[in-house]
Design a protein around this motif. Structure first.
Motif, mmCIF file in Angstrom:
data_model
loop_
_atom_site.group_PDB
_atom_site.id
_atom_site.type_symbol
_atom_site.label_atom_id
_atom_site.label_comp_id
_atom_site.label_asym_id
_atom_site.label_seq_id
_atom_site.Cartn_x
_atom_site.Cartn_y
_atom_site.Cartn_z
ATOM 1 N N TYR A 141 0.061 8.868 3.569
ATOM 2 C CA TYR A 141 0.802 7.975 2.679
ATOM 3 C C TYR A 141 0.066 7.762 1.360
ATOM 4 C CZ TYR A 141 3.733 6.728 6.711
ATOM 5 O OH TYR A 141 4.592 6.763 7.779
ATOM 6 N N HIS A 142 0.092 8.778 0.516
ATOM 7 C CA HIS A 142 -0.600 8.668 -0.766
ATOM 8 C C HIS A 142 0.130 9.450 -1.845
ATOM 9 C CE1 HIS A 142 -2.527 12.747 -0.366
ATOM 10 N NE2 HIS A 142 -2.212 12.503 0.881
ATOM 11 N N ASP A 143 1.454 9.545 -1.753
ATOM 12 C CA ASP A 143 2.211 10.388 -2.672
ATOM 13 C C ASP A 143 2.858 9.606 -3.816
ATOM 14 O OD1 ASP A 143 4.884 9.428 -1.583
ATOM 15 O OD2 ASP A 143 4.037 10.357 0.201
ATOM 16 N N ASN A 144 2.779 8.276 -3.774
ATOM 17 C CA ASN A 144 3.282 7.439 -4.865
ATOM 18 C C ASN A 144 4.764 7.686 -5.168
ATOM 19 O OD1 ASN A 144 3.176 5.522 -6.974
ATOM 20 N ND2 ASN A 144 2.874 7.143 -8.488
ATOM 21 N N GLY A 148 7.379 1.990 -0.019
ATOM 22 C CA GLY A 148 6.435 0.888 -0.189
ATOM 23 C C GLY A 148 5.191 1.035 0.664
ATOM 24 N N ASN A 149 5.156 2.077 1.526
ATOM 25 C CA ASN A 149 4.003 2.261 2.401
ATOM 26 C C ASN A 149 2.883 3.061 1.747
ATOM 27 O OD1 ASN A 149 5.191 0.970 4.649
ATOM 28 N ND2 ASN A 149 6.402 2.797 5.068
ATOM 29 N N SER A 150 3.097 3.572 0.556
ATOM 30 C CA SER A 150 2.124 4.452 -0.085
ATOM 31 C C SER A 150 1.070 3.650 -0.838
ATOM 32 C CB SER A 150 2.846 5.392 -1.058
ATOM 33 O OG SER A 150 1.940 6.221 -1.732
ATOM 34 N N ASP A 151 -0.201 3.996 -0.632
ATOM 35 C CA ASP A 151 -1.306 3.500 -1.454
ATOM 36 C C ASP A 151 -1.364 1.981 -1.555
ATOM 37 O OD1 ASP A 151 -2.441 5.959 -2.047
ATOM 38 O OD2 ASP A 151 -1.121 6.299 -3.747
ATOM 39 N N PHE A 152 -1.899 1.340 -0.518
ATOM 40 C CA PHE A 152 -2.033 -0.115 -0.516
ATOM 41 C C PHE A 152 -2.982 -0.601 -1.602
ATOM 42 C CE2 PHE A 152 -0.988 -0.264 4.304
ATOM 43 C CZ PHE A 152 0.358 -0.142 4.002
ATOM 44 N N ASN A 153 -3.847 0.282 -2.102
ATOM 45 C CA ASN A 153 -4.852 -0.116 -3.077
ATOM 46 C C ASN A 153 -4.514 0.391 -4.477
ATOM 47 O OD1 ASN A 153 -8.179 0.475 -3.974
ATOM 48 N ND2 ASN A 153 -7.492 -1.512 -3.261
ATOM 49 N N TRP A 154 -3.214 0.601 -4.741
ATOM 50 C CA TRP A 154 -2.761 1.245 -5.976
ATOM 51 C C TRP A 154 -3.275 0.550 -7.235
ATOM 52 C CZ3 TRP A 154 -0.301 5.551 -7.582
ATOM 53 C CH2 TRP A 154 0.160 5.557 -8.903
ATOM 54 N N ALA A 155 -3.638 1.378 -8.245
ATOM 55 C CA ALA A 155 -3.965 0.874 -9.580
ATOM 56 C C ALA A 155 -3.527 1.915 -10.597
ATOM 57 C CB ALA A 155 -5.465 0.609 -9.709
ATOM 58 N N SER A 156 -2.773 1.505 -11.583
ATOM 59 C CA SER A 156 -2.225 2.436 -12.586
ATOM 60 C C SER A 156 -3.244 2.738 -13.673
ATOM 61 C CB SER A 156 -0.948 1.855 -13.204
ATOM 62 O OG SER A 156 0.051 1.699 -12.232
ATOM 63 N N CYS A 259 8.263 8.904 12.422
ATOM 64 C CA CYS A 259 8.039 7.598 13.025
ATOM 65 C C CYS A 259 7.941 6.480 11.990
ATOM 66 C CB CYS A 259 6.772 7.629 13.879
ATOM 67 S SG CYS A 259 5.289 8.062 12.961
ATOM 68 N N ALA A 260 8.382 6.731 10.761
ATOM 69 C CA ALA A 260 8.253 5.692 9.746
ATOM 70 C C ALA A 260 9.231 5.967 8.614
ATOM 71 C CB ALA A 260 6.817 5.640 9.218
ATOM 72 N N THR A 261 9.129 5.208 7.563
ATOM 73 C CA THR A 261 10.028 5.356 6.415
ATOM 74 C C THR A 261 9.240 5.892 5.241
ATOM 75 O OG1 THR A 261 9.636 3.052 5.788
ATOM 76 C CG2 THR A 261 11.505 3.495 7.224
ATOM 77 N N HIS A 262 8.823 7.143 5.343
ATOM 78 C CA HIS A 262 7.978 7.699 4.293
ATOM 79 C C HIS A 262 8.284 9.173 4.088
ATOM 80 C CE1 HIS A 262 4.538 6.938 1.643
ATOM 81 N NE2 HIS A 262 4.307 8.236 1.789
#
Length: 903
Positions: A141-144, A148-156, A259-262
């Motif tokens: 989960y790091h495709d941006n 909403g499950n991608s990159d919990f630590n996101w910074a632009s 198994c998820a929404t991603h």
């Protein structure tokens, strides 16, 4: 040089020796390292004791040594004791000038220089990236994208940096800084350009691929863009290929994690200018991190769980640069590590450095080295060495959550400088794994975990690569032919390999071919959560096509092909489609099933020797042409082929005809085989008989009625005849047993029995399509709306492939053919059609094929089980024309022969 001497002292005339010397000198000139574009007459790095040290470096030294207060003596003694002799002498010569902390810093400085100086030419040309910590709830989960499950630590924000090494305490120079995320550098073979991915903006905007001149960062070219179908896509992790193309991962496959929404990422290719974008990985869930090996292949991680444990599911695969020859390289049938990510070949080594990750958790883990030849097969844990620190290859006992895989999330994106020295991004503490907040710094580490801090900043420092000219790997011949729509499989002997151990020859009658259909990218339509066996992992299932525990994917039986007396088979399949195989006996029962899949490119011809044969080991020669002959179209014996398998349409009519007159809701057996549809657990409807036959599965691994191989089964190789129709009471006691014997001997046909057996061996799917049997028609309509977006992209892709469909088709008659000259009793034959060398009675040992530079281009083990007869050695796809040394290292010594490959 020993290889050169062996060649020059071979039994050949003086002209040949002169020619070989010329070839060797030419190769040495061609492969001499070129001047790096960043090394503009750079002066030698100053290794003198600096007047002051970066606080961050000193703090890290003290943390490693557990130094507190002003007591340094024990730490100094330990440091000096491990210094190389040259630096011990320097310490003795200089220690009189320092005391206390200064002496401690002097000792550490010498240690740092001793570790870094051997890699000076690499370290002064390191590129790295500053960005947030990638990952969310699950490793992929790091495709941006919109999830909403991608990159919990996101910074632009982010930047591309170079290490400036004027001293052994480098500083970071930002050469590209953006208010966007910048990631995934790949350096061109000439060292002048870099591919990278950059977000289109803030969170949810995806990534696109760019190319930049390193010495002119203002010259940036965008290579990919959104496809224009109303969906944001992420194109990232780009990789230069030897043929001029670019490999990358992308969500434009429009797949969906089961198994998820991603969204799912699969492997794609494009030309160097961004044209001809085409999908080459047709995979169930994510693929990760393509890199090029020294043999010119693409190495990457593939996430899969076809009819097996959904958590232990990420091994290393390789493919050719045109997408052909996709196969396991290591670790697709092991329980630990759960996932293997960030795999990259170590410089000047046959080993690979990688990260052991979890199923849950971010895009990080623990550090390991894989030496395939140290194991007996590509799934042998003996090939894995957990490092930094060295520890047993098993889950950490202190990490109890099954989803996290028993590892700590403290390493990412390693780059092996040699077998003991690794550039790697590391953080001391993982902190809260789900928030993924603690920063990573860049280090040089050895395998014990001794480290030197190189770079740090306001964001994590990650993804180190070396900016230098690299030798272009061999250009593997292009075999994908986009004017074709089929591929061909040939199987030499189905009885060879662990998948068919103990099965009597003649037992296997046919090979069933099944096509997998994957979910399309949607929202949470019809999520289902079921019970699980004790100790198993409990996920949800999106758009379920079966009840909990059974098949996760919709499946389509394409047909069967006969298996001949010698175990051979040869058949055609649709190209660019994931297929898997089941070996069937005379009853139509599955003897062995693949529990993975294979995908062929258009026009590809893929040879298999056996059933999950050991690819590290030479295979026994047969001396005969396989009886299967040329590939043939699949046979369609059941009448259900070429349609997604649908239980209400294919199985229920058989039950209605033969069973439901007795088996209703009040039957003493407890089995209600009526076909009425009703909703339960999710927003879908299920046939009453289906729920009745599968009752109990989920709370335990299976039941006696069907005895299927559920999603809770371990990934390790299963023995033949261990599950499915052959162990199902429905088949063995009812339809083909003593129960109901009189009725079913006369009333139910053999074809009907085989259809039911097929359903069981497919792991009991209910729906043939993901949009089927929703309680609400609006859910089905919503799902088909997402399907339309994928179909729209496929039309765009097809239009872009027209140029490739008219490209020159490879000339199979112009294949590489060897002229073999035997020397020192090593006798070698050659079978052109199979592209294999044949050794006669070699005994037990190792076979190596070595080029004129001394590089091992192929290595095979020959076991005592097959020694003493003829042995087949498959040639690597990357093999180019030229002169090679074939060597056999056995108990009787070394035998060798000169082998010349010519067009």
């Amino acid at each position: 040089m020993s290889t050169f001497k062996s060649l020059l002292h071979a039994k050949c005339n003086a002209e040949v020796r002169i020619g070989l010397c010329f070839v060797i000198l030419t190769l040495l000139m061609l492969t001499a390292p070129a001047v790096n574009p960043l090394q503009n007459a750079q002066a030698a790095i100053d290794d003198a004791m600096p007047a002051s040290f970066p606080k961050e470096v000193v703090d890290d030294w003290k943390d490693q040594d557990k130094v507190s207060g002003s007591s340094y003596d024990a730490a100094i003694t330990k440091i000096v004791g491990k210094l190389p002799d040259e630096y011990k002498e320097k310490y003795e010569a200089g220690k009189g000038s320092y005391s206390g902390e200064k002496l401690y810093l002097f000792a550490h400085h010498l240690k740092r220089v001793s570790k870094m100086k051997p890699h000076e030419s690499d370290l002064e040309n390191v590129m790295c990236m500053k960005h947030h910590n990638f990952g969310g709830m699950v490793v992929g989960y790091h495709d941006n994208t919109e999830s909403g499950n991608s990159d919990f630590n996101w910074a632009s924000k982010g930047s591309m940096c170079l290490l400036e090494m004027k001293t052994y305490y480098p500083t970071l120079k930002e050469i590209l800084k953006k208010d966007r995320v910048v990631r995934d550098p790949c350096i061109s073979f000439d060292g002048k350009k870099v591919l990278f991915a950059m977000s289109d903006g803030g969170k949810g905007t995806g990534y696109k691929i760019y190319e930049m001149e390193i010495d002119n960062p203002a010259n940036i070219k965008q290579l990919t863009k959104d496809p224009g179908v109303g969906k944001v896509v992420a194109d990232f992790e780009p990789c230069y290929l030897p043929n001029g193309d670019i490999a990358f991962t992308s969500t434009r496959c429009f797949g969906f994690v089961d198994c998820a929404t991603h969204p799912v990422t699969n492997m794609f290719l494009m030309s160097g200018d961004g044209k001809h974008i085409r999908q080459v990985g047709f995979d169930q869930v994510n693929t990760f991190y393509p890199v090029v090996t020294d043999l010119g292949e693409v190495m990457y991680t593939r996430w899969e769980y076809n009819d097996r444990d959904l958590t232990n599911s990420m091994g290393i695969f390789t493919m050719n640069p045109d997408g052909c020859h996709q196969r396991e390289w290591f670790g697709n049938q092991i329980s630990f590590p759960m996932t293997i990510i960030h795999a990259r070949p170590i410089q000047n080594s046959e080993k690979v450095v990688a990260i052991a990750g979890g199923h849950h958790g971010p895009y990080q883990g623990e550090l390991l080295i894989i030496d395939r030849m140290a194991g007996e097969n590509p799934n042998d844990k003996a090939a894995i060495k957990m490092i930094c620190p060295v520890r047993p290859t098993k889950p950490d006992a202190n990490k109890s959550d099954i989803g996290y895989g028993g590892i700590y999330f403290t390493f990412q994106t390693p780059y092996g400088l040699d077998d003991n020295s690794i550039l790697v991004s590391w953080r001391k503490n993982e902190g809260n794994v789900m928030s993924n907040g603690n920063k990573f710094n860049l280090y040089l580490m050895d395998t014990t975990g001794s480290r030197e801090l190189l770079a740090w900043g306001d964001q994590s420092i990650s993804q180190p690569v070396i900016v230098k000219t690299r030798k272009v790997p061999p250009k593997i011949a292009t075999n994908a032919n986009y004017s074709d729509s089929l591929g061909e499989f040939t199987l030499q002997n189905v009885y060879y390999g662990p998948g068919m151990v103990g099965v009597e020859k003649g037992k296997a009658k046919s090979l069933r071919v099944i096509k997998l259909h994957y979910r399309v990218q949607t929202g949470a339509i019809g999520m289902q959560i079921g019970s699980v066996p004790s100790g198993a992992f409990q996920p949800a299932i999106s758009c379920p096509i079966s009840q909990y525990g059974c098949s996760w994917e919709a499946k389509e039986v394409l047909g069967e092909t006969p298996i001949y007396e010698d175990g051979s088979a040869s058949f055609k399949v649709p190209a660019r489609a994931p297929v898997y195989f089941q070996v069937l006996d005379s009853m139509g029962y599955c003897i062995a099933t693949m529990r993975s899949w294979s995908t062929l490119m258009p026009g590809e011809k893929f040879p298999c020797f056996g059933c999950h044969e050991n690819t590290l080991e030479a295979t026994p020669g047969t001396g005969q042409i396989p009886k299967a002959g040329d590939p043939k179209p699949l046979e369609k014996p059941l009448g259900i082929e070429d349609k997604p398998f649908d239980y209400p349409k294919m199985v229920q009519p058989i039950l209605d005809k033969h069973c439901t007159s007795c088996h209703k809701g009040n039957h003493a057996s407890g089995f209600d085989l009526t076909g009425s549809l009703s909703a339960s657990d999710a927003s879908k409807k299920w046939a009453t008989s289906y729920k009745s036959l599968l009752k109990g599965i989920g709370s335990r691994t299976s039941n006696n009625a069907v005895n299927i191989n559920t999603i809770f089964s371990t990934p390790e190789q299963k023995a033949p005849y261990s599950f499915g129709a052959c162990k199902s009471n429905i088949m063995t006691k009812v339809l083909n047993g003593t129960s109901h014997a009189d009725k079913f001997k006369t009333e139910i046909s053999d074809k009907e029995k085989r259809i039911i057996a097929c359903w069981i061996d497919l792991c009991a799917p209910h729906s043939g399509k993901y949009e089927s049997y929703y309680r609400s028609s609006s859910d089905s309509t919503k799902y088909m709306g997402f399907v339309a977006k994928r179909t729209q992209w496929q039309k765009i892709e097809k239009e872009g492939l027209k140029d490739l469909a008219t490209a020159v088709i490879p000339d199979n008659n112009n294949a590489i053919k060897p002229v073999v000259n035997s020397v020192k009793q090593l006798t070698i034959g050659y079978i052109p059609k199979q592209r294999t060398l044949v050794l006669n009675n070699p005994g037990q040992g190792n076979f190596l094929l070595v080029d004129l530079m001394g590089n091992v281009v192929s290595r095979m083990k020959i076991s005592n089980q097959i020694s003493g007869g003829t042995v087949s050695i498959s040639l690597p796809a990357s093999l180019s024309t030229g002169c090679y040394l074939a060597k056999f290292e056995g108990s009787s010594g070394i035998q060798q022969a000169k082998v010349t490959f010519t067009k």
